[in-house]
Scaffold this motif. Structure first.
Motif, PDB file in Angstrom:
ATOM      1  N   PHE A   1       0.830  -1.209   0.000  1.00  0.00           N
ATOM      2  CA  PHE A   1       0.000   0.000   0.000  1.00  0.00           C
ATOM      3  C   PHE A   1       0.869   1.265   0.000  1.00  0.00           C
ATOM      4  CE2 PHE A   1      -2.467  -2.973   3.005  1.00  0.00           C
ATOM      5  CZ  PHE A   1      -2.828  -3.790   1.952  1.00  0.00           C
ATOM      6  N   PHE A   2       1.980   1.214   0.742  1.00  0.00           N
ATOM      7  CA  PHE A   2       2.890   2.366   0.765  1.00  0.00           C
ATOM      8  C   PHE A   2       3.463   2.615  -0.635  1.00  0.00           C
ATOM      9  CE2 PHE A   2       2.997   1.246   5.311  1.00  0.00           C
ATOM     10  CZ  PHE A   2       2.786   2.486   5.867  1.00  0.00           C
ATOM     11  N   MET A   3       3.844   1.526  -1.308  1.00  0.00           N
ATOM     12  CA  MET A   3       4.428   1.672  -2.652  1.00  0.00           C
ATOM     13  C   MET A   3       3.411   2.215  -3.647  1.00  0.00           C
ATOM     14  SD  MET A   3       6.590  -1.824  -2.969  1.00  0.00           S
ATOM     15  CE  MET A   3       8.223  -1.945  -2.262  1.00  0.00           C
ATOM     16  N   ILE A   4       2.218   1.632  -3.611  1.00  0.00           N
ATOM     17  CA  ILE A   4       1.184   1.998  -4.592  1.00  0.00           C
ATOM     18  C   ILE A   4       0.756   3.451  -4.428  1.00  0.00           C
ATOM     19  CG2 ILE A   4      -1.201   1.530  -5.272  1.00  0.00           C
ATOM     20  CD1 ILE A   4      -0.616  -1.453  -4.373  1.00  0.00           C
ATOM     21  N   THR A   5       0.580   3.878  -3.185  1.00  0.00           N
ATOM     22  CA  THR A   5       0.068   5.235  -2.973  1.00  0.00           C
ATOM     23  C   THR A   5       1.134   6.314  -3.191  1.00  0.00           C
ATOM     24  OG1 THR A   5       0.467   4.964  -0.584  1.00  0.00           O
ATOM     25  CG2 THR A   5      -1.769   4.540  -1.391  1.00  0.00           C
ATOM     26  N   GLN A   6       2.408   5.882  -3.389  1.00  0.00           N
ATOM     27  CA  GLN A   6       3.457   6.861  -3.713  1.00  0.00           C
ATOM     28  C   GLN A   6       3.612   7.032  -5.227  1.00  0.00           C
ATOM     29  OE1 GLN A   6       5.374   8.666  -1.510  1.00  0.00           O
ATOM     30  NE2 GLN A   6       4.180   7.829   0.186  1.00  0.00           N
ATOM     31  N   ASN A   7       2.997   6.144  -6.003  1.00  0.00           N
ATOM     32  CA  ASN A   7       3.155   6.145  -7.458  1.00  0.00           C
ATOM     33  C   ASN A   7       2.401   7.326  -8.089  1.00  0.00           C
ATOM     34  OD1 ASN A   7       3.401   5.589 -10.139  1.00  0.00           O
ATOM     35  ND2 ASN A   7       2.512   3.539 -10.066  1.00  0.00           N
ATOM     36  N   LYS A   8       3.136   8.217  -8.740  1.00  0.00           N
ATOM     37  CA  LYS A   8       2.512   9.430  -9.290  1.00  0.00           C
ATOM     38  C   LYS A   8       2.101   9.279 -10.756  1.00  0.00           C
ATOM     39  CE  LYS A   8       4.926  12.554  -6.158  1.00  0.00           C
ATOM     40  NZ  LYS A   8       5.910  13.623  -6.009  1.00  0.00           N
ATOM     41  N   SER A   9       2.400   8.130 -11.370  1.00  0.00           N
ATOM     42  CA  SER A   9       2.021   7.928 -12.776  1.00  0.00           C
ATOM     43  C   SER A   9       0.510   8.076 -12.940  1.00  0.00           C
ATOM     44  CB  SER A   9       2.454   6.528 -13.236  1.00  0.00           C
ATOM     45  OG  SER A   9       1.883   6.249 -14.499  1.00  0.00           O
ATOM     46  N   THR A  10       0.103   8.794 -13.968  1.00  0.00           N
ATOM     47  CA  THR A  10      -1.335   9.043 -14.168  1.00  0.00           C
ATOM     48  C   THR A  10      -1.991   7.983 -15.056  1.00  0.00           C
ATOM     49  OG1 THR A  10      -0.790  10.512 -16.005  1.00  0.00           O
ATOM     50  CG2 THR A  10      -1.098  11.541 -13.843  1.00  0.00           C
ATOM     51  N   GLU A  11      -1.234   6.933 -15.394  1.00  0.00           N
ATOM     52  CA  GLU A  11      -1.799   5.865 -16.225  1.00  0.00           C
ATOM     53  C   GLU A  11      -1.803   4.557 -15.434  1.00  0.00           C
ATOM     54  OE1 GLU A  11      -0.883   3.729 -20.507  1.00  0.00           O
ATOM     55  OE2 GLU A  11      -0.139   5.757 -20.125  1.00  0.00           O
ATOM     56  N   LEU A  12      -2.980   3.930 -15.328  1.00  0.00           N
ATOM     57  CA  LEU A  12      -3.073   2.652 -14.613  1.00  0.00           C
ATOM     58  C   LEU A  12      -2.524   1.539 -15.499  1.00  0.00           C
ATOM     59  CD1 LEU A  12      -6.643   2.974 -13.023  1.00  0.00           C
ATOM     60  CD2 LEU A  12      -4.441   3.328 -11.905  1.00  0.00           C
ATOM     61  N   SER A  13      -1.775   0.589 -14.878  1.00  0.00           N
ATOM     62  CA  SER A  13      -1.123  -0.468 -15.653  1.00  0.00           C
ATOM     63  C   SER A  13      -1.970  -1.736 -15.707  1.00  0.00           C
ATOM     64  CB  SER A  13       0.238  -0.800 -15.035  1.00  0.00           C
ATOM     65  OG  SER A  13       0.046  -1.595 -13.882  1.00  0.00           O
ATOM     66  N   THR A  14      -1.563  -2.661 -16.577  1.00  0.00           N
ATOM     67  CA  THR A  14      -2.250  -3.959 -16.686  1.00  0.00           C
ATOM     68  C   THR A  14      -2.179  -4.712 -15.364  1.00  0.00           C
ATOM     69  OG1 THR A  14      -1.585  -4.050 -18.999  1.00  0.00           O
ATOM     70  CG2 THR A  14      -2.347  -6.101 -18.028  1.00  0.00           C
ATOM     71  N   PHE A  15      -1.035  -4.613 -14.677  1.00  0.00           N
ATOM     72  CA  PHE A  15      -0.888  -5.288 -13.372  1.00  0.00           C
ATOM     73  C   PHE A  15      -1.979  -4.819 -12.404  1.00  0.00           C
ATOM     74  CE2 PHE A  15       3.716  -5.678 -14.609  1.00  0.00           C
ATOM     75  CZ  PHE A  15       3.739  -7.065 -14.634  1.00  0.00           C
ATOM     76  N   GLU A  16      -2.269  -3.542 -12.444  1.00  0.00           N
ATOM     77  CA  GLU A  16      -3.245  -3.000 -11.496  1.00  0.00           C
ATOM     78  C   GLU A  16      -4.656  -3.519 -11.796  1.00  0.00           C
ATOM     79  OE1 GLU A  16      -1.812   0.924 -12.260  1.00  0.00           O
ATOM     80  OE2 GLU A  16      -0.997   1.128 -10.239  1.00  0.00           O
ATOM     81  N   PHE A  17      -5.004  -3.625 -13.076  1.00  0.00           N
ATOM     82  CA  PHE A  17      -6.324  -4.166 -13.429  1.00  0.00           C
ATOM     83  C   PHE A  17      -6.390  -5.655 -13.083  1.00  0.00           C
ATOM     84  CE2 PHE A  17      -6.285  -0.440 -16.322  1.00  0.00           C
ATOM     85  CZ  PHE A  17      -7.452   0.148 -15.869  1.00  0.00           C
TER      86      PHE A  17
END
Length: 263
Positions: free
Chosen positions: A128-144
């Protein structure tokens, strides 16, 4: 960014430590350490709320992962809460056994145990710490893909819990082993889907920088389930309460991964 992350981690540690201290005071008063399970689950939604407001990642990603953690943690916490509150003055066998083994310093040892639970909350929240620090504005395939697996896992966990509750509600099943529904294919389908939920968080984190490090969370959960507070303690208690019926269940049914019965 690094100093902001450290501050966020410290805030989460402090809040979890205070919550577990208060829970320990309550558990000491009612002599039931089983309440720690409820707040171990509910601490994750607390961390998610803190991360949503303190982390500086992409807003949509934060909303998604924090929403997933809040839904999962609250469902699990409320489920455990209903179970523990029904027998608030009758401590669950696992904790009663620990109280016996830790006497006469049970309260002090339970304090350390409760604080360790709070510490584990923050440590397991690494994805959760890693994910919420990610500033990329495009969601990746891994996330879906992680989100899809999370949906399957939370439905599986809720179904396993519901099936066990229904079994226990029937007075004719008193002293028997639940082997209906998902429990016919695994002795611990609830634990299996719990681990699958943590795998979904790991896969979700792969879309963020250094996300592969998040594998540590499902790895720790698997270790705890197999070696510490999960399967060993639960099965010892089941053998104490159900005897040969449970031993026969062990001989015929997969311990963790759902599979067909052995004859």
């Amino acid at each position: 960014m690094f100093s902001s992350l450290i501050l966020t981690i410290l805030v989460c540690l402090l809040v979890c430590a205070i919550i577990m201290w208060l829970v320990w005071l309550w558990a000491k008063k009612i002599e039931n350490a089983g309440v720690v399970d409820i707040f171990w689950s509910l601490n994750f939604p607390v961390i998610a709320v803190l991360l949503f407001f303190l982390a500086d990642g992409f807003e949509t990603r934060k909303l998604l992962i924090c929403g997933m953690v809040i839904i999962w943690g609250c469902r699990l916490g409320l489920h455990l809460g209903r179970r523990v509150i029904k027998h608030l003055h009758e401590e669950e066998g696992r904790y009663a056994q620990l109280r016996k083994e830790w006497a006469p310093k049970a309260d002090q040892k339970f304090f350390t145990f409760f604080q360790a639970q709070g510490l584990s909350n923050v440590f397991l929240a690494i994805p959760f710490f890693m994910i919420t620090q990610n500033k990329s504005t495009e969601l990746s395939t891994f996330e879906f893909f992680g989100l899809g697996l999370w949906v399957i896992a939370i439905i599986g966990e809720a179904t396993a819990d519901w099936q066990l509750d229904q079994f226990k509600k029937n007075p004719d099943n008193k002293g028997k082993v639940c082997d209906t529904g998902l429990w016919n294919y695994s002795r611990h389908p609830n634990y299996f889907f719990e681990w699958l939920i943590w795998m979904s968080y790991f896969i979700f984190a792969l879309g963020s920088p250094y996300g592969y490090l998040a594998i540590i969370s499902p790895a720790i959960i698997l270790y705890l389930l197999f070696k510490v507070t999960g399967i060993p303690a639960t099965e010892e208690q089941s053998i104490r309460s159900k005897g040969q019926l449970y031993i026969r269940y062990q001989q015929t049914t997969s311990a963790f991964f759902p599979w067909f019965k052995r004859k």
